[in-house]
Design a protein around this motif. Structure first.
Motif, PDB file in Angstrom:
ATOM      1  N   ARG A 233       0.683  -1.086  -0.224  1.00 14.45           N
ATOM      2  CA  ARG A 233       0.049  -0.072  -0.205  1.00 14.45           C
ATOM      3  C   ARG A 233       0.734   1.331   0.283  1.00 14.45           C
ATOM      4  N   SER A 234       1.847   1.501   0.541  1.00 16.72           N
ATOM      5  CA  SER A 234       2.594   1.968   0.770  1.00 16.72           C
ATOM      6  C   SER A 234       3.354   2.254  -0.343  1.00 16.72           C
ATOM      7  N   LEU A 235       3.756   1.277  -1.234  1.00 17.29           N
ATOM      8  CA  LEU A 235       4.895   1.649  -2.050  1.00 17.29           C
ATOM      9  C   LEU A 235       3.648   2.745  -3.234  1.00 17.29           C
ATOM     10  N   LYS A 236       2.405   2.322  -3.526  1.00 14.97           N
ATOM     11  CA  LYS A 236       1.390   2.105  -4.756  1.00 14.97           C
ATOM     12  C   LYS A 236       0.995   3.499  -4.230  1.00 14.97           C
ATOM     13  N   HIS A 237       0.939   3.860  -3.127  1.00 15.25           N
ATOM     14  CA  HIS A 237       0.526   5.454  -2.732  1.00 15.25           C
ATOM     15  C   HIS A 237       1.621   6.428  -2.768  1.00 15.25           C
ATOM     16  N   TYR A 238       2.707   6.054  -2.338  1.00  5.02           N
ATOM     17  CA  TYR A 238       3.416   7.560  -2.459  1.00  5.02           C
ATOM     18  C   TYR A 238       5.096   6.571  -2.852  1.00  5.02           C
ATOM     19  N   THR A 239       5.069   6.086  -3.952  1.00  2.00           N
ATOM     20  CA  THR A 239       6.325   6.173  -4.892  1.00  2.00           C
ATOM     21  C   THR A 239       5.549   5.508  -6.151  1.00  2.00           C
ATOM     22  N   SER A 240       6.520   5.190  -6.661  1.00  4.42           N
ATOM     23  CA  SER A 240       6.383   5.109  -8.385  1.00  4.42           C
ATOM     24  C   SER A 240       6.770   3.797  -8.623  1.00  4.42           C
TER      25      SER A 240
END
Length: 248
Positions: A233-240
């Motif tokens: 979820r963090s990778l999805k919303h805060y990174t590309s």
């Protein structure tokens, strides 16, 4: 209101509230687990049922993963806020064998949890309820696609089963499978499934012993999946990292 219009309206309403299904299922499962007599089942039989239940849920997840991992951006799908959205019709890969693979996957994922209650009547009831619920949703979705794509949709729908796959009709995907798409879109569904198994197991332990047992295999699995879900979820919303060109 004409019956066909009523079905479509009900389907759109039910689709928007489909996220509430797990809550209803959990609430109904409480008395089912409480009143289900498992004394006639041996430990070996229970173990077999658990293996089958988990395998069924995994099958459902794999079906959804295949559908999501091979779906290009803008193909037939819907959004709860904007209504139904589709720029093109998806008819290759798993969609060449069955028109609603995501709903088929949903059924297997949840019926595995239901089977884990050891109540076979409950499995039958939920199966019927699932069909009544999703029949309306599929009807509304197909009405939209028929209006949007006309003969192209009808030609595909007339030869492709709605819910039971026909493997002989398989046509190769137009795009390759993307594991990244699965990671980006399916972590919440996997987490919800594990939560379902943990919930049923905790209920059974509580009704049997009057307490809880936190150090179980199910709880360890839940912790692992929860950590993975938080990372994704963090990778999805805060990174590309999980972003892809041409994928939804």
């Amino acid at each position: 209101m004409a019956l066909v219009n009523a079905f479509e309206k009900e389907g759109n309403f039910l689709f928007k509230h489909r996220g509430e299904i797990p809550i209803v299922l959990f609430l109904v499962a409480i008395p089912v687990v409480y009143f289900t007599d498992t004394n006639f089942l041996s430990g070996q039989t229970k173990g077999i049922i658990i293996d089958i239940a988990v395998s069924i849920s995994i099958l459902g997840f794999l079906i959804r993963a295949i559908a999501i991992g091979t779906t290009p951006k803008g193909t037939s799908g819907r959004n709860t806020k904007e209504g139904q959205v589709a720029e093109s019709l998806n008819t290759s890969g798993i969609y060449s064998m069955v028109r609603h693979p995501l709903y088929l996957g949903n059924y297997f994922m949840w019926i595995g949890i239901v089977l884990f209650t050891y109540n076979f009547a409950f499995v039958t009831i939920i199966t019927l309820a699932f069909w009544l619920y999703y029949e309306r949703i599929m009807f509304a979705e197909e009405r939209f696609l028929e209006r949007k794509f006309g003969d192209a949709y009808m030609n595909w729908a007339n030869v492709t089963p709605a819910f039971i796959p026909c493997f002989r009709k398989y046509k190769k995907n137009v795009i390759p499978f993307s594991f990244v798409s699965v990671l980006r879109r399916e972590y919440s569904g996997l987490l919800a499934t594990v939560v379902g198994f943990v919930f049923i197991d905790d209920l059974r332990i509580y009704f049997t012993t009057g307490g809880y047992k936190l150090e179980t295999t199910w709880h360890y699995a839940l912790i692992a999946i929860l950590l993975i879900a938080l990372i994704l979820r963090s990778l999805k919303h805060y990174t590309s990292v999980l972003k892809e060109e041409g994928r939804s």
